[in-house]
Write a protein that holds these residues in place. Structure first.
Motif, PDB file in Angstrom:
ATOM      1  N   GLU A  41       0.816  -1.219   0.000  1.00  0.00           N
ATOM      2  CA  GLU A  41       0.000   0.000   0.000  1.00  0.00           C
ATOM      3  C   GLU A  41       0.848   1.267   0.000  1.00  0.00           C
ATOM      4  O   GLU A  41       0.345   2.350  -0.232  1.00  0.00           O
ATOM      5  CB  GLU A  41      -0.984  -0.017   1.182  1.00  0.00           C
ATOM      6  N   ASN A  42       2.168   1.123   0.266  1.00  0.00           N
ATOM      7  CA  ASN A  42       3.041   2.293   0.214  1.00  0.00           C
ATOM      8  C   ASN A  42       3.753   2.420  -1.121  1.00  0.00           C
ATOM      9  O   ASN A  42       4.668   3.222  -1.278  1.00  0.00           O
ATOM     10  CB  ASN A  42       4.072   2.225   1.341  1.00  0.00           C
ATOM     11  N   THR A  43       3.367   1.580  -2.090  1.00  0.00           N
ATOM     12  CA  THR A  43       3.987   1.631  -3.412  1.00  0.00           C
ATOM     13  C   THR A  43       3.201   2.567  -4.325  1.00  0.00           C
ATOM     14  O   THR A  43       2.030   2.332  -4.594  1.00  0.00           O
ATOM     15  CB  THR A  43       4.058   0.214  -4.013  1.00  0.00           C
ATOM     16  N   ALA A  44       3.856   3.614  -4.780  1.00  0.00           N
ATOM     17  CA  ALA A  44       3.176   4.618  -5.610  1.00  0.00           C
ATOM     18  C   ALA A  44       3.121   4.197  -7.074  1.00  0.00           C
ATOM     19  O   ALA A  44       2.153   4.445  -7.767  1.00  0.00           O
ATOM     20  CB  ALA A  44       3.884   5.960  -5.494  1.00  0.00           C
ATOM     21  N   PHE A  45       4.206   3.564  -7.567  1.00  0.00           N
ATOM     22  CA  PHE A  45       4.193   3.154  -8.974  1.00  0.00           C
ATOM     23  C   PHE A  45       5.114   1.981  -9.213  1.00  0.00           C
ATOM     24  O   PHE A  45       6.032   1.723  -8.431  1.00  0.00           O
ATOM     25  CB  PHE A  45       4.559   4.319  -9.904  1.00  0.00           C
ATOM     26  N   VAL A  46       4.808   1.242 -10.277  1.00  0.00           N
ATOM     27  CA  VAL A  46       5.644   0.118 -10.701  1.00  0.00           C
ATOM     28  C   VAL A  46       6.166   0.443 -12.090  1.00  0.00           C
ATOM     29  O   VAL A  46       5.388   0.776 -12.998  1.00  0.00           O
ATOM     30  CB  VAL A  46       4.850  -1.199 -10.695  1.00  0.00           C
ATOM     31  N   GLN A  47       7.464   0.405 -12.235  1.00  0.00           N
ATOM     32  CA  GLN A  47       8.113   0.822 -13.474  1.00  0.00           C
ATOM     33  C   GLN A  47       8.623  -0.388 -14.250  1.00  0.00           C
ATOM     34  O   GLN A  47       9.363  -1.201 -13.710  1.00  0.00           O
ATOM     35  CB  GLN A  47       9.276   1.764 -13.137  1.00  0.00           C
ATOM     36  N   PHE A  48       8.220  -0.500 -15.535  1.00  0.00           N
ATOM     37  CA  PHE A  48       8.797  -1.521 -16.413  1.00  0.00           C
ATOM     38  C   PHE A  48       9.971  -0.915 -17.168  1.00  0.00           C
ATOM     39  O   PHE A  48       9.998   0.307 -17.385  1.00  0.00           O
ATOM     40  CB  PHE A  48       7.758  -2.007 -17.424  1.00  0.00           C
ATOM     41  N   PRO A  49      10.927  -1.739 -17.590  1.00  0.00           N
ATOM     42  CA  PRO A  49      12.018  -1.188 -18.403  1.00  0.00           C
ATOM     43  C   PRO A  49      11.507  -0.778 -19.780  1.00  0.00           C
ATOM     44  O   PRO A  49      10.452  -1.231 -20.213  1.00  0.00           O
ATOM     45  CB  PRO A  49      13.005  -2.350 -18.520  1.00  0.00           C
ATOM     46  N   GLN A  50      12.243   0.074 -20.461  1.00  0.00           N
ATOM     47  CA  GLN A  50      11.912   0.406 -21.849  1.00  0.00           C
ATOM     48  C   GLN A  50      12.713  -0.535 -22.747  1.00  0.00           C
ATOM     49  O   GLN A  50      13.914  -0.637 -22.615  1.00  0.00           O
ATOM     50  CB  GLN A  50      12.286   1.854 -22.165  1.00  0.00           C
ATOM     51  N   ALA A 103       7.118  -6.236 -21.155  1.00  0.00           N
ATOM     52  CA  ALA A 103       5.741  -5.732 -21.052  1.00  0.00           C
ATOM     53  C   ALA A 103       5.416  -4.786 -22.199  1.00  0.00           C
ATOM     54  O   ALA A 103       4.347  -4.849 -22.798  1.00  0.00           O
ATOM     55  CB  ALA A 103       5.559  -5.027 -19.712  1.00  0.00           C
ATOM     56  N   PHE A 104       6.331  -3.882 -22.497  1.00  0.00           N
ATOM     57  CA  PHE A 104       6.125  -2.891 -23.554  1.00  0.00           C
ATOM     58  C   PHE A 104       7.335  -2.878 -24.465  1.00  0.00           C
ATOM     59  O   PHE A 104       8.435  -3.193 -24.040  1.00  0.00           O
ATOM     60  CB  PHE A 104       5.972  -1.483 -22.960  1.00  0.00           C
ATOM     61  N   ARG A 105       7.106  -2.502 -25.707  1.00  0.00           N
ATOM     62  CA  ARG A 105       8.235  -2.255 -26.598  1.00  0.00           C
ATOM     63  C   ARG A 105       7.955  -0.954 -27.326  1.00  0.00           C
ATOM     64  O   ARG A 105       6.817  -0.556 -27.505  1.00  0.00           O
ATOM     65  CB  ARG A 105       8.424  -3.403 -27.593  1.00  0.00           C
ATOM     66  N   GLY A 106       9.026  -0.297 -27.748  1.00  0.00           N
ATOM     67  CA  GLY A 106       8.842   0.999 -28.387  1.00  0.00           C
ATOM     68  C   GLY A 106       9.869   1.271 -29.458  1.00  0.00           C
ATOM     69  O   GLY A 106      10.590   0.369 -29.886  1.00  0.00           O
TER      70      GLY A 106
END
Ligand SMILES: O=c1ccn([C@@H]2O[C@H](COP(=O)(O)OP(=O)(O)O[C@H]3O[C@H](CO)[C@@H](O)[C@H](O)[C@H]3O)[C@@H](O)[C@H]2O)c(=O)[nH]1
Ligand SMILES: [Mn+2]
Length: 682
Positions: free
Chosen positions: A216-225, A380-383
């Motif tokens: 509950e103290n986690t504001a965001f989860v970041q995936f690599p680019q 998760a994502f590709r760009g």
């Protein structure tokens, strides 16, 4: 968007039926082979063929949209004398920019638009129809619900600073509060796509991880680019593996990675500037805030904030989008909405900075939130990344400029969280890492300090790389004696941290070192110069959007790699290369004049190692400025050898050395310290 919604009716159930990944049709159809994961392999062939044909037709329709809409508008305009509008399919005016710009219908001057193309799906699964003449694909066992799809465009008025991406994100945050109020918000760039739909589960696990276990103290989860279409050897370190899989992963051990702008799942209340639950429940925090001054005057929006804070695990969909909602939405997308509020500072994405991402995440970390770096397979994502040298340099110019702006802004990592002395405020305010309060972990503070000041160090590297000029003008040259500890450090860092734990390859590491040196010789010192000018004149930096590959039409997939766009930013690095090539020439000349086995000759050869090392690091840059010739690196080596030979010959012919002066060189060796050649990545 209407076309997209229509194609989705076929595409999304198809993906569900056959467990298709990635769910970007363009990338799915471009793939050669793939293991089948669905439950009805027998139907894949015919479904695939059918969907692919629909997709090709969809693309044709998209490509011809501008002429379709023009024709449609001509028909409507003919019926309405004197009008020159752009019309939508439902026979109403398009609220945005028209083909023939008119007042309130032009770039930079138009009303806000919120078009709900697909409304909320129902809560229960809805099964599709069996195959028939109209439905060639059998969806009888497949849930055919589609997620909500909304087109949002902000009101634009001349004279307003629209704050680019940060401004757009803040409007979307408010509008989505009214439309879905989803407690978690995912954000990815226009040039990225979802590559692994299952990856969304990971951030949910981290953020819902049992009360008391920190979730509950986690504001965001970041995936690599991760990027497609980067040249195979990644000449300009576009993959940035050391930064993502090394630096960002390591930050998991502190308060978590910085926010990187894309591939990020946020907790909505954290974006509102609310503190982590450890310092009070979100709802009571919101109630205690000076609502109108902080969040703006929309009571409907503020109502959703309280709902959202109270029921993090559910959504409160809007039943009907009636007139009153339309009025609320218009207010929330208006330019004036944020006037006099905390949006862009303590609420939402942060404004007035070239890179909104790191500074927005920093605000959360200094409030005591944590974040998580989640790397999943498949990505998760590709760009898309810029593989042209000039574009890549502009990209890191924007990043490094933004970092410095952050240091000298209210986001300084050392100062944040304290009440500021008016004199401190002249240079820093609350985003400076030096000023942060005690909720920022001490080592996290160090990480932010590094992230916001790294370009400054490179000013020293820049001059250090110019030192070889001394070869040319005098017989004196200083270099630190071999680097025992440095080598040990290198081996430890590369072998242990990078290669063993972070899974970074040696090539990734080399590219990182090379591109750091390329940046250090031109871009980073330029960013420091810009920042100095900004501090003195008060005028901001203009940064352009990273332009993307244009190679598709030219047949050569990596054409951009071999295109040279000449800009002043290239000059300092070229100067440094020329100086170092000349220095190698002088060293060879000395060795030849004195004989390589004499002491002065031997010292000249030793000094040359330094110049050669700089040239090795700048090698990708040299290939870049060669343009098409960069396809034949041999040309570069021959040219360099010739330049070295010419300088050496000139030295032997004209620069006859003086024995007395040279013996002084040996004595002074080791007196001047050398700057380290490694450092953080951009
Ligand atoms: O006026 C603008 C400019 C940009 N964008 C969006 O911002 C994204 C990032 O811009 P891009 O030109 O792709 O820059 P990059 O250098 O590739 O972006 C990296 O660096 C940015 C910070 O400078 C972050 O915002 C990005 O998420 C991160 O991927 C774009 O894709 C757009 O979706 C807007 O919405 N409006
Ligand atoms: Mn991008």
């Amino acid at each position: 968007m209407v076309e997209v919604a229509k194609f989705a009716e076929l595409w999304v159930p198809f993906c569900r039926k056959h467990c298709v990944e990635p769910r970007s049709p363009e990338n799915y159809f471009a793939m050669k082979t793939q293991a089948y994961k669905g439950g009805v392999p027998g139907e894949l062939m015919s479904d695939h063929r059918r969907v692919r044909r629909e997709y090709e037709e969809f693309k044709v329709r998209i490509d011809s949209l501008s002429s379709t809409i023009r024709q449609r508008s001509d028909v409507y305009n003919a019926k309405h004398a004197g009008e020159n509008a752009t019309w939508m399919a439902d026979g109403t005016h398009w609220p945005g920019t028209w083909f023939e710009p008119a007042d309130n219908h032009q770039r930079g001057k138009h009303a806000g638009i919120v078009q709900v193309l697909l409304n909320h799906p129902s809560c229960k699964p809805r099964l599709g129809l069996a195959a028939s003449a109209e439905n060639p694909v059998d969806f009888s066992g497949v849930d055919v619900r589609l997620p909500m799809l909304v087109y949002i465009s902000r009101e634009k008025r001349p004279g307003y600073n629209h704050q680019k991406k940060a401004g757009a994100m803040n409007v979307m945050l408010r509008v989505s509060a009214l439309l879905s109020n989803a407690p978690f918000v995912i954000n990815f760039d226009g040039d990225h796509y979802v590559n692994n739909s299952q990856a969304f589960r990971a951030p949910m696990c981290f953020m819902l991880d049992g009360r008391g276990r920190g979730g509950e103290n986690t504001a965001f989860v970041q995936f690599p680019q991760r990027f497609d279409d980067v040249d195979p050897t990644d000449r300009y370190a576009n993959h940035n593996r050391v930064f993502f899989d090394g630096t960002m992963l390591s930050l998991n051990g502190l308060q978590g990675p910085s926010y990187l702008g894309t591939g990020t799942m946020f907790r909505r209340v954290a974006l509102y500037g609310v503190e982590p639950p450890r310092w009070g429940a979100a709802a009571s925090q919101i109630k205690a805030m000076d609502i109108a001054n902080k969040f703006g005057s929309s009571t409907s929006f503020v109502g959703t904030m309280l709902d959202g804070a109270n029921q993090e695990r559910s959504i409160t969909p809007l039943a009907v989008l009636d007139e009153s909602v339309a009025g609320d939405l218009a207010a929330l997308t208006a330019c004036a909405y944020e006037d006099g509020t905390s949006w862009g500072r303590d609420v939402g994405w942060v404004y007035n900075i070239a890179t909104e991402d790191v500074v927005t995440g920093f605000r959360m970390h200094r409030q005591g939130w944590r974040s998580v770096y989640a790397s999943v397979e498949p990505a998760a994502f590709r760009g898309t990344a810029p593989i042209n040298l000039t574009e890549r340099l502009y990209q890191i110019l924007r990043w490094s400029g933004g970092s410095l702006e952050m240091f000298f802004s209210h986001s300084n990592a050392l100062l944040a969280g304290r009440r500021l002395h008016p004199l401190q405020r002249m240079f820093f305010s609350h985003s400076n890492a030096l000023l942060a309060g005690r909720r920022l972990h001490p080592l996290q503070r160090v990480a932010y300090l590094n992230m916001s000041t790294y370009p400054i160090v490179t000013v020293f590297i820049f001059f250090y790389n110019l030192f070889p000029v001394m070869w040319l003008i005098s017989e004196q040259y200083y270099i630190q004696r071999p680097f025992g500890e440095y080598l040990l450090y290198l081996v430890a860092v590369i072998a242990m941290i990078h290669v063993k734990w972070a899974g970074i390859t040696l090539l990734d590491w080399c590219r990182n070192e090379q591109f750091y040196m390329i940046g250090s010789t031109g871009v980073y010192p330029t960013a420091v110069l810009y920042m100095a000018l900004k501090l003195v004149t008060g005028k901001g930096i203009y940064f352009r959007l990273t332009s993307k590959q244009t190679a598709a039409s030219s047949g050569d997939k990596f054409a951009d790699l071999y295109t040279v766009r000449w800009v002043p930013l290239l000059i300092p690095t070229i100067v440094i290369m020329v100086v170092n090539v000349a220095a190698v020439g002088v060293a060879v000349g000395k060795a030849a004049a004195w004989g390589p086995l004499t002491e002065p000759g031997w010292l000249a050869v030793l000094g040359m190692v330094f110049n050669v090392w700089i040239l090795v690091l700048l090698y990708p840059f040299a290939l870049g400025v060669m343009g098409q010739w960069g396809k034949r690196p041999a040309v570069l080596f021959v040219a360099m050898a010739m330049a070295v030979a010419a300088v050496a010959a000139m030295y032997v012919a004209f620069g006859a050395p003086y024995q007395a002066e040279l013996s002084g060189v040996a004595a002074s060796l080791g007196k001047v310290a050398a700057a380290s050649l490694t450092g953080p990545s951009g």
